[in-house]
Design a protein around this motif. Sequence first.
Motif, PDB file in Angstrom:
ATOM      1  N   SER A  78       3.757  -0.435   2.179  1.00 15.72           N
ATOM      2  CA  SER A  78       3.768  -1.887   2.285  1.00 15.72           C
ATOM      3  C   SER A  78       2.496  -2.434   2.924  1.00 15.72           C
ATOM      4  O   SER A  78       1.905  -3.397   2.425  1.00 15.72           O
ATOM      5  CB  SER A  78       4.984  -2.331   3.102  1.00 15.72           C
ATOM      6  N   MET A  79       2.025  -1.821   4.025  1.00 16.89           N
ATOM      7  CA  MET A  79       1.027  -2.468   4.880  1.00 16.89           C
ATOM      8  C   MET A  79      -0.307  -1.756   5.000  1.00 16.89           C
ATOM      9  O   MET A  79      -1.197  -2.223   5.710  1.00 16.89           O
ATOM     10  CB  MET A  79       1.611  -2.654   6.288  1.00 16.89           C
ATOM     11  N   SER A  80      -0.494  -0.631   4.326  1.00 22.22           N
ATOM     12  CA  SER A  80      -1.757   0.093   4.442  1.00 22.22           C
ATOM     13  C   SER A  80      -2.889  -0.669   3.768  1.00 22.22           C
ATOM     14  O   SER A  80      -2.756  -1.148   2.638  1.00 22.22           O
ATOM     15  CB  SER A  80      -1.638   1.477   3.794  1.00 22.22           C
ATOM     16  N   HIS A  81      -4.018  -0.776   4.465  1.00 22.56           N
ATOM     17  CA  HIS A  81      -5.202  -1.342   3.816  1.00 22.56           C
ATOM     18  C   HIS A  81      -6.111  -0.237   3.283  1.00 22.56           C
ATOM     19  O   HIS A  81      -7.212  -0.507   2.813  1.00 22.56           O
ATOM     20  CB  HIS A  81      -5.959  -2.269   4.778  1.00 22.56           C
ATOM     21  N   TRP A  82      -5.635   1.015   3.354  1.00 23.82           N
ATOM     22  CA  TRP A  82      -6.369   2.156   2.816  1.00 23.82           C
ATOM     23  C   TRP A  82      -5.820   2.610   1.470  1.00 23.82           C
ATOM     24  O   TRP A  82      -6.534   3.222   0.685  1.00 23.82           O
ATOM     25  CB  TRP A  82      -6.309   3.330   3.800  1.00 23.82           C
ATOM     26  N   ASP A  83      -4.547   2.338   1.209  1.00 23.58           N
ATOM     27  CA  ASP A  83      -3.897   2.780  -0.032  1.00 23.58           C
ATOM     28  C   ASP A  83      -3.985   1.653  -1.061  1.00 23.58           C
ATOM     29  O   ASP A  83      -3.338   0.616  -0.901  1.00 23.58           O
ATOM     30  CB  ASP A  83      -2.433   3.124   0.255  1.00 23.58           C
ATOM     31  N   PRO A  84      -4.759   1.823  -2.126  1.00 26.53           N
ATOM     32  CA  PRO A  84      -4.928   0.739  -3.109  1.00 26.53           C
ATOM     33  C   PRO A  84      -3.618   0.281  -3.732  1.00 26.53           C
ATOM     34  O   PRO A  84      -3.537  -0.841  -4.250  1.00 26.53           O
ATOM     35  CB  PRO A  84      -5.855   1.358  -4.161  1.00 26.53           C
ATOM     36  N   ALA A  85      -2.582   1.145  -3.696  1.00 21.93           N
ATOM     37  CA  ALA A  85      -1.308   0.788  -4.319  1.00 21.93           C
ATOM     38  C   ALA A  85      -0.375   0.034  -3.371  1.00 21.93           C
ATOM     39  O   ALA A  85       0.704  -0.394  -3.789  1.00 21.93           O
ATOM     40  CB  ALA A  85      -0.609   2.050  -4.830  1.00 21.93           C
ATOM     41  N   SER A  86      -0.738  -0.111  -2.109  1.00 22.20           N
ATOM     42  CA  SER A  86       0.140  -0.788  -1.154  1.00 22.20           C
ATOM     43  C   SER A  86       0.273  -2.270  -1.476  1.00 22.20           C
ATOM     44  O   SER A  86      -0.571  -2.864  -2.154  1.00 22.20           O
ATOM     45  CB  SER A  86      -0.393  -0.628   0.272  1.00 22.20           C
ATOM     46  N   ASP A  87       1.348  -2.873  -0.977  1.00 21.03           N
ATOM     47  CA  ASP A  87       1.546  -4.304  -1.166  1.00 21.03           C
ATOM     48  C   ASP A  87       0.383  -5.093  -0.578  1.00 21.03           C
ATOM     49  O   ASP A  87      -0.065  -6.095  -1.151  1.00 21.03           O
ATOM     50  CB  ASP A  87       2.854  -4.748  -0.502  1.00 21.03           C
ATOM     51  N   LEU A  88      -0.092  -4.646   0.576  1.00 16.28           N
ATOM     52  CA  LEU A  88      -1.192  -5.366   1.227  1.00 16.28           C
ATOM     53  C   LEU A  88      -2.455  -5.318   0.368  1.00 16.28           C
ATOM     54  O   LEU A  88      -3.131  -6.348   0.193  1.00 16.28           O
ATOM     55  CB  LEU A  88      -1.443  -4.763   2.606  1.00 16.28           C
ATOM     56  N   CYS A  89      -2.781  -4.163  -0.176  1.00 19.43           N
ATOM     57  CA  CYS A  89      -3.982  -4.058  -1.008  1.00 19.43           C
ATOM     58  C   CYS A  89      -3.826  -4.836  -2.312  1.00 19.43           C
ATOM     59  O   CYS A  89      -4.797  -5.415  -2.821  1.00 19.43           O
ATOM     60  CB  CYS A  89      -4.315  -2.598  -1.283  1.00 19.43           C
TER      61      CYS A  89
END
Length: 350
Positions: A78-89
């Motif tokens: 949900s919140m990772s800014h490192w994982d391109p697939a996250s909701d945040l990204c």
Amino acid sequence: MLSLSPDPAIRHRPAPLRLILPADAPEAALPPVGVPVTRLSGQTMGTYWSVALVAPGGPPPLLLRRGIIAILDDIVASMSHWDPASDLCRYNAAPRGWVAVDGGLAQVLETALAVAADSGGAYDPAIGGLVDLWGFGPPGPVAAPPSAAAIAAALAAPRWNEIRVEPARLWQPGGVRLDLSAIAKGHAVDAVSRYLSDRGVTSHLVDIGGELRGWGIKHDANPWWVTLEQPVGRDGRPGGILTRIALHGWSVATSGDSRRFLMGPDGARLSHSLDPRTGRPVPDDLAAVTVLHRDCMMADVLATALTVLGPRAGPDWAAARGIMALFVLREGRGLAERATPALAALAETH
């Protein structure tokens, strides 16, 4: 009993130990004698997680570990800014418009925006562009600090006050890049602690990358004691009074530059904590800010906000809100300390 001074910063003579004993702790059941402390650990959010627990007759440790990992994986998704697939990204990459997201992300961002408003933007969850620019984000380190023009361009992008939050969607004004590093770990600590309590593990200590929450007591009737890492002065040597905090129904988080920083061209230490109002690292006047709060998410984000507010405005802002905070200041080559009244009332030095 000797109390910390809540007034102007005072240099302390070395003392063996400072104890902080939070008041109004909830009642706790005494575990049976002889029940061992079980320790679980792993990796998440680019750092470690660790749980110590006492659970006589409770769920098997392997089952608990699986549950903890599932919670942490959901938060990363949900919140990772490192994982391109996250909701945040996905939100960061989206064009102007509403973006569907996990409800947990919306709740955390709502809290983040409230702190941003209350601090006058000293904390800003929409700081992702600046974080990358200074080499602290997913693109990796930079060879030199960014130019004034690059900083100005980043500051001209939409900021926190243009974001809108609804239960399962966020408004992307176009160009906003979220970075919840200063609040997500604290949120994760709270989530793991709730998970353990819901399963009857009423004595536990959760630690994710140095953000901690404790609940309950051990079979010797002691709470979960944690020792704060001593910050370093400009000479690179640790200092300050050794401090231990009893965590039962309380959380603690520290923001500091002792481990993560960038060296400027003049050899000066540039903190990884950026001031969203100027686009530059905060001065190195503050070695560390520690916040004690019932919720780890709030301790986490408040420690960052207070670091940016600095050694003069920060203590006054915290004191006006009854926040329990300890500021460790760099004075010359040494260290000095200042505590808010709310924290000073809980501290005793032996």
